[in-house]
Write a protein that holds these residues in place. Structure first.
Motif, PDB file in Angstrom:
ATOM      1  N   GLU A 308       0.836  -1.204   0.000  1.00 56.05           N
ATOM      2  CA  GLU A 308       0.000   0.000   0.000  1.00 56.05           C
ATOM      3  C   GLU A 308       0.870   1.253   0.000  1.00 56.05           C
ATOM      4  O   GLU A 308       0.604   2.221  -0.729  1.00 56.05           O
ATOM      5  N   ILE A 309       1.899   1.246   0.838  1.00 59.10           N
ATOM      6  CA  ILE A 309       2.823   2.385   0.885  1.00 59.10           C
ATOM      7  C   ILE A 309       3.520   2.561  -0.463  1.00 59.10           C
ATOM      8  O   ILE A 309       3.617   3.679  -0.988  1.00 59.10           O
ATOM      9  N   ASP A 310       3.987   1.455  -1.032  1.00 63.15           N
ATOM     10  CA  ASP A 310       4.662   1.512  -2.334  1.00 63.15           C
ATOM     11  C   ASP A 310       3.735   2.060  -3.411  1.00 63.15           C
ATOM     12  O   ASP A 310       4.151   2.869  -4.257  1.00 63.15           O
ATOM     13  N   PHE A 311       2.474   1.626  -3.392  1.00 66.86           N
ATOM     14  CA  PHE A 311       1.502   2.090  -4.378  1.00 66.86           C
ATOM     15  C   PHE A 311       1.335   3.601  -4.305  1.00 66.86           C
ATOM     16  O   PHE A 311       1.345   4.309  -5.326  1.00 66.86           O
ATOM     17  N   ILE A 312       1.194   4.138  -3.100  1.00 65.91           N
ATOM     18  CA  ILE A 312       0.983   5.584  -2.945  1.00 65.91           C
ATOM     19  C   ILE A 312       2.209   6.360  -3.403  1.00 65.91           C
ATOM     20  O   ILE A 312       2.097   7.334  -4.179  1.00 65.91           O
ATOM     21  N   LEU A 313       3.377   5.973  -2.948  1.00 55.20           N
ATOM     22  CA  LEU A 313       4.595   6.708  -3.316  1.00 55.20           C
ATOM     23  C   LEU A 313       4.893   6.582  -4.808  1.00 55.20           C
ATOM     24  O   LEU A 313       5.296   7.561  -5.460  1.00 55.20           O
ATOM     25  N   ARG A 314       4.686   5.407  -5.360  1.00 51.45           N
ATOM     26  CA  ARG A 314       4.946   5.181  -6.786  1.00 51.45           C
ATOM     27  C   ARG A 314       3.987   5.999  -7.650  1.00 51.45           C
ATOM     28  O   ARG A 314       4.391   6.617  -8.642  1.00 51.45           O
ATOM     29  N   THR A 315       2.719   6.041  -7.256  1.00 50.40           N
ATOM     30  CA  THR A 315       1.730   6.802  -8.032  1.00 50.40           C
ATOM     31  C   THR A 315       1.974   8.290  -7.905  1.00 50.40           C
ATOM     32  O   THR A 315       1.908   9.028  -8.902  1.00 50.40           O
ATOM     33  N   ALA A 316       2.273   8.757  -6.705  1.00 54.86           N
ATOM     34  CA  ALA A 316       2.553  10.184  -6.503  1.00 54.86           C
ATOM     35  C   ALA A 316       3.754  10.632  -7.322  1.00 54.86           C
ATOM     36  O   ALA A 316       3.776  11.757  -7.859  1.00 54.86           O
ATOM     37  N   ALA A 317       4.747   9.773  -7.451  1.00 53.96           N
ATOM     38  CA  ALA A 317       5.964  10.116  -8.197  1.00 53.96           C
ATOM     39  C   ALA A 317       5.667  10.392  -9.673  1.00 53.96           C
ATOM     40  O   ALA A 317       6.419  11.117 -10.334  1.00 53.96           O
ATOM     41  N   ARG A 318       4.581   9.837 -10.189  1.00 58.87           N
ATOM     42  CA  ARG A 318       4.217  10.056 -11.592  1.00 58.87           C
ATOM     43  C   ARG A 318       3.598  11.426 -11.824  1.00 58.87           C
ATOM     44  O   ARG A 318       3.514  11.888 -12.966  1.00 58.87           O
ATOM     45  N   TYR A 319       3.159  12.082 -10.746  1.00 52.08           N
ATOM     46  CA  TYR A 319       2.436  13.349 -10.911  1.00 52.08           C
ATOM     47  C   TYR A 319       3.105  14.530 -10.217  1.00 52.08           C
ATOM     48  O   TYR A 319       2.682  15.669 -10.392  1.00 52.08           O
ATOM     49  N   LEU A 320       4.142  14.283  -9.433  1.00 56.03           N
ATOM     50  CA  LEU A 320       4.847  15.365  -8.755  1.00 56.03           C
ATOM     51  C   LEU A 320       6.248  15.502  -9.338  1.00 56.03           C
ATOM     52  O   LEU A 320       6.927  14.501  -9.575  1.00 56.03           O
ATOM     53  N   SER A 321       6.684  16.736  -9.571  1.00 52.64           N
ATOM     54  CA  SER A 321       8.012  16.953 -10.142  1.00 52.64           C
ATOM     55  C   SER A 321       9.119  16.568  -9.160  1.00 52.64           C
ATOM     56  O   SER A 321      10.249  16.313  -9.557  1.00 52.64           O
ATOM     57  N   ARG A 322       8.776  16.518  -7.887  1.00 49.68           N
ATOM     58  CA  ARG A 322       9.725  16.073  -6.856  1.00 49.68           C
ATOM     59  C   ARG A 322       9.162  14.781  -6.260  1.00 49.68           C
ATOM     60  O   ARG A 322       8.337  14.808  -5.359  1.00 49.68           O
ATOM     61  N   PRO A 323       9.591  13.650  -6.751  1.00 49.71           N
ATOM     62  CA  PRO A 323       9.021  12.374  -6.289  1.00 49.71           C
ATOM     63  C   PRO A 323       9.329  12.132  -4.813  1.00 49.71           C
ATOM     64  O   PRO A 323      10.480  12.265  -4.390  1.00 49.71           O
ATOM     65  N   PRO A 324       8.334  11.786  -4.007  1.00 49.29           N
ATOM     66  CA  PRO A 324       8.585  11.520  -2.585  1.00 49.29           C
ATOM     67  C   PRO A 324       9.258  10.165  -2.378  1.00 49.29           C
ATOM     68  O   PRO A 324       8.915   9.175  -3.035  1.00 49.29           O
ATOM     69  N   ALA A 325      10.211  10.137  -1.476  1.00 51.23           N
ATOM     70  CA  ALA A 325      10.892   8.894  -1.110  1.00 51.23           C
ATOM     71  C   ALA A 325      10.420   8.456   0.273  1.00 51.23           C
ATOM     72  O   ALA A 325       9.781   9.228   0.996  1.00 51.23           O
ATOM     73  N   ARG A 326      10.754   7.245   0.654  1.00 46.76           N
ATOM     74  CA  ARG A 326      10.375   6.751   1.977  1.00 46.76           C
ATOM     75  C   ARG A 326      10.898   7.669   3.077  1.00 46.76           C
ATOM     76  O   ARG A 326      10.225   7.905   4.086  1.00 46.76           O
ATOM     77  N   SER A 327      12.101   8.207   2.881  1.00 46.21           N
ATOM     78  CA  SER A 327      12.706   9.061   3.908  1.00 46.21           C
ATOM     79  C   SER A 327      11.970  10.390   4.077  1.00 46.21           C
ATOM     80  O   SER A 327      12.188  11.095   5.059  1.00 46.21           O
ATOM     81  N   ASP A 328      11.096  10.727   3.116  1.00 48.09           N
ATOM     82  CA  ASP A 328      10.335  11.978   3.200  1.00 48.09           C
ATOM     83  C   ASP A 328       9.037  11.833   3.987  1.00 48.09           C
ATOM     84  O   ASP A 328       8.396  12.837   4.315  1.00 48.09           O
ATOM     85  N   VAL A 329       8.634  10.627   4.275  1.00 50.72           N
ATOM     86  CA  VAL A 329       7.341  10.390   4.927  1.00 50.72           C
ATOM     87  C   VAL A 329       7.422  10.745   6.406  1.00 50.72           C
ATOM     88  O   VAL A 329       8.238  10.205   7.152  1.00 50.72           O
ATOM     89  N   LEU A 330       6.558  11.664   6.821  1.00 51.34           N
ATOM     90  CA  LEU A 330       6.530  12.108   8.214  1.00 51.34           C
ATOM     91  C   LEU A 330       5.644  11.219   9.077  1.00 51.34           C
ATOM     92  O   LEU A 330       5.877  11.075  10.278  1.00 51.34           O
ATOM     93  N   SER A 331       4.618  10.659   8.462  1.00 52.51           N
ATOM     94  CA  SER A 331       3.717   9.774   9.185  1.00 52.51           C
ATOM     95  C   SER A 331       2.987   8.912   8.173  1.00 52.51           C
ATOM     96  O   SER A 331       2.732   9.345   7.039  1.00 52.51           O
ATOM     97  N   VAL A 332       2.658   7.687   8.561  1.00 53.05           N
ATOM     98  CA  VAL A 332       1.840   6.815   7.728  1.00 53.05           C
ATOM     99  C   VAL A 332       0.781   6.210   8.638  1.00 53.05           C
ATOM    100  O   VAL A 332       1.080   5.767   9.750  1.00 53.05           O
ATOM    101  N   PHE A 333      -0.480   6.236   8.198  1.00 55.48           N
ATOM    102  CA  PHE A 333      -1.525   5.678   9.047  1.00 55.48           C
ATOM    103  C   PHE A 333      -2.535   4.904   8.211  1.00 55.48           C
ATOM    104  O   PHE A 333      -2.716   5.144   7.020  1.00 55.48           O
ATOM    105  N   ALA A 334      -3.159   3.940   8.873  1.00 55.86           N
ATOM    106  CA  ALA A 334      -4.134   3.071   8.217  1.00 55.86           C
ATOM    107  C   ALA A 334      -5.454   3.139   8.959  1.00 55.86           C
ATOM    108  O   ALA A 334      -5.493   3.223  10.187  1.00 55.86           O
ATOM    109  N   GLY A 335      -6.537   3.107   8.196  1.00 52.28           N
ATOM    110  CA  GLY A 335      -7.879   3.069   8.774  1.00 52.28           C
ATOM    111  C   GLY A 335      -8.696   2.001   8.088  1.00 52.28           C
ATOM    112  O   GLY A 335      -8.420   1.622   6.945  1.00 52.28           O
TER     113      GLY A 335
END
Length: 530
Positions: A308-335
């Motif tokens: 799930e985390i990989d899906f979000i970061l991978r998809t975001a990287a396709r639309y943001l000029s600065r692709p987010p990496a795992r080290s950029d994540v401040l918090s991750v939560f599940a509901g």
């Protein structure tokens, strides 16, 4: 809201029958308590953990009709949700506001396709529209979304929806219910259902998880509003009952605001696997989500899966000029979403109903399930109407369409961190005026101050460090490591307010850190599969 006073009520009048006892203190249960209390019913709500501890604090923070449900042809659900969206923005303007979204256009057909679809979305919102959708050119998209991926960009479609703070709204709903006479208790777990000679439920057995004391509570009607936990209550009523709920997990990751650099949100209507992805500015951070993963189990602290985390970061990287990496994540939560379970499993949750369902058992236990945050008020109205019919309660009209939720202020003007308090903000400011040391910040990376901790204990029934850092303040969801840094200070501030000692403080910090570690993203993932 005073927990001690409510427990005293139970002790001093143990035989007094409540009109309505609600099990569950999330969006649905709190909405029902608010509705029932404003109709004049003697109302009690019991929550096994903290208010909004589960799904209701872990949403995408959107008050919306649901563009994807329109694409699925569920016009009735979208129309209802858009109407409720308008009511909430009018009744809680300190927490819910108009948010503009941009769908980036990379193919020629996307322009007319999404523009036409969103015009229908506009029409369905009627007089409660938040603004007209429109097509904009590439230049305007880049002005409003400077960090959008530019190659192949042709333009975009702007539309409007609502955004809110879910856990803060839950707390204010509890306060509103209390102001109208309801009693609400957190950390109070229902352990049994009482029945009369005819097999009809006439009360509950509940345990105060703080003291260990057990109470037998008479009730005319009992409502099961426990979200993904509804089946546990149904089992108390009828062991072996067929499951009503299919849990679906939604994961979000939080990034620094610099990844978006915009007050506009991004909506990707169709990702590789057909899901919707949002990038939304929230409390000076960026919220990315969500996933839709079917699960067979549920818990109070669900954990994000690596895929799930990989899906979000991978998809975001396709639309943001600065692709987010795992080290950029401040918090991750599940509901976990409490979707109504289909008769036959399809292995996918995207098509399972988000409309709510009300079940009345032969024992007269009323269960409400399904739905979503946006429609909580309508769900509550329908449920209380059913309670009146089932329990033979005196008829009373619903008053929540134009009910101002606690904190209401017509023109919110306070800035972070006071903006979410609405009409309570001057009271917090008065607290800092009397005790200037309470104006001190709790952490350099977040806007929160010490006075908010005191206020959370005295006025918002916060009982633990997690209650404060996750739901009264949103620190855990915004920056998990900063929240862990804040925990000892928060425990020290809470202890004298609650009459606790140093050993309590240490235990609270340890318990909070155990939870908070799940919100930190390890740099080298430990692979866990669904």
């Amino acid at each position: 809201m005073n927990r001690t006073d409510y427990i005293t009520q139970l002790r001093q009048a143990p035989a007094r029958q409540w009109d309505i006892v609600i099990i569950g203190g999330g969006a649905t249960g709190l909405g029902i308590a608010m509705d029932a209390a404003t109709r004049g019913y003697h109302t009690l709500l019991l929550e096994q953990a903290d208010f909004a501890k589960g799904t209701s604090s872990r949403s995408t923070k959107l008050v919306h009709g649901g563009v994807r449900y329109l694409a699925q042809g569920d016009v009735a659900l979208v129309r209802e949700a858009l109407y409720e969206r308008g009511l909430l923005l009018a009744n809680a303007p300190h927490l819910a506001h108009n948010q503009d979204f941009i769908i980036p256009q990379y193919a020629w057909w996307q322009g007319p396709f999404y523009t036409i679809g969103l015009k229908i979305y506009d029409l369905l919102s009627g007089r409660l529209s938040l603004g007209r959708s429109r097509h904009i050119g590439k230049k305007e998209v880049l002005r409003r979304l400077p960090n959008i991926y530019q190659q192949g960009l042709k333009g975009g479609i702007v539309y409007h929806d609502g955004q809110f703070d879910d856990a803060r709204l839950a707390v204010n709903m509890a306060q509103t219910a209390a102001e109208h006479g309801a009693a609400l208790l957190n950390y109070f777990k229902v352990t049994g259902l009482h029945k009369d000679a005819n097999g009809r439920i006439n009360g509950v057995q509940a345990k105060d998880l703080e003291s260990g004391n057990t109470y037998n509570i008479p009730a005319k009607i009992v409502i099961n509003a426990t979200g993904v936990f509804v089946d546990e209550i149904l089992q108390l009523d009828n062991p072996g009952a067929r499951p009503m709920v299919k849990p679906s997990q939604g994961v979000h990751v939080v990034l620094d605001a610099s990844f978006l650099q915009s007050s506009s949100a991004i909506m990707i209507p169709k990702t590789d696997d057909g899901r919707v992805l949002f990038a939304v500015p929230w409390h000076n951070k960026v919220l990315l989500g969500t996933t839709d993963t079917p699960l067979d189990e549920h818990s109070l602290e669900p954990v994000a899966l690596e895929q799930e985390i990989d899906f979000i970061l991978r998809t975001a990287a396709r639309y943001l000029s600065r692709p987010p990496a795992r080290s950029d994540v401040l918090s991750v939560f599940a509901g976990l979403r409490p979707l109504a379970a289909p008769q036959k499993s399809t292995g996918s949750t995207k098509e399972i109903s988000r409309s709510h369902k009300i079940l009345v058992a032969p024992s007269r236990l009323i269960t409400i399930t399904g739905g979503k945050w946006t429609t909580f008020r309508r769900m509550a109205e329908d449920t209380v109407n059913q309670a009146i019919a089932t329990g033979g309660l005196p008829a009373a009209a619903c008053h929540t369409k134009d009910l101002h939720i606690h904190g209401y202020t017509e023109h919110p003007s306070a800035t972070e961190p006071m903006n979410v308090y609405g009409s309570d903000a001057p009271l917090l400011e008065a607290l800092t005026a009397m005790q200037p040391e309470l104006a001190q910040p709790l952490h350099a990376r977040l806007p929160y101050i010490k006075a908010q901790v005191i206020w959370a204990v005295r006025s918002e029934m916060a009982r633990t460090v997690e209650d404060v850092l996750a739901r009264r303040l949103r620190a855990l969801f915004l920056d998990a490591r900063a929240a862990m840094d804040m925990a000892p200070q928060v425990a020290a501030l809470m202890a004298p307010e609650l009459g606790k000692d140093e050993s309590w403080q240490k235990a609270q910090v340890q318990a909070f850190n155990t939870v908070a570690r799940h919100y930190l993203l390890q740099q080298e993932p430990h692979r866990v599969t669904a």
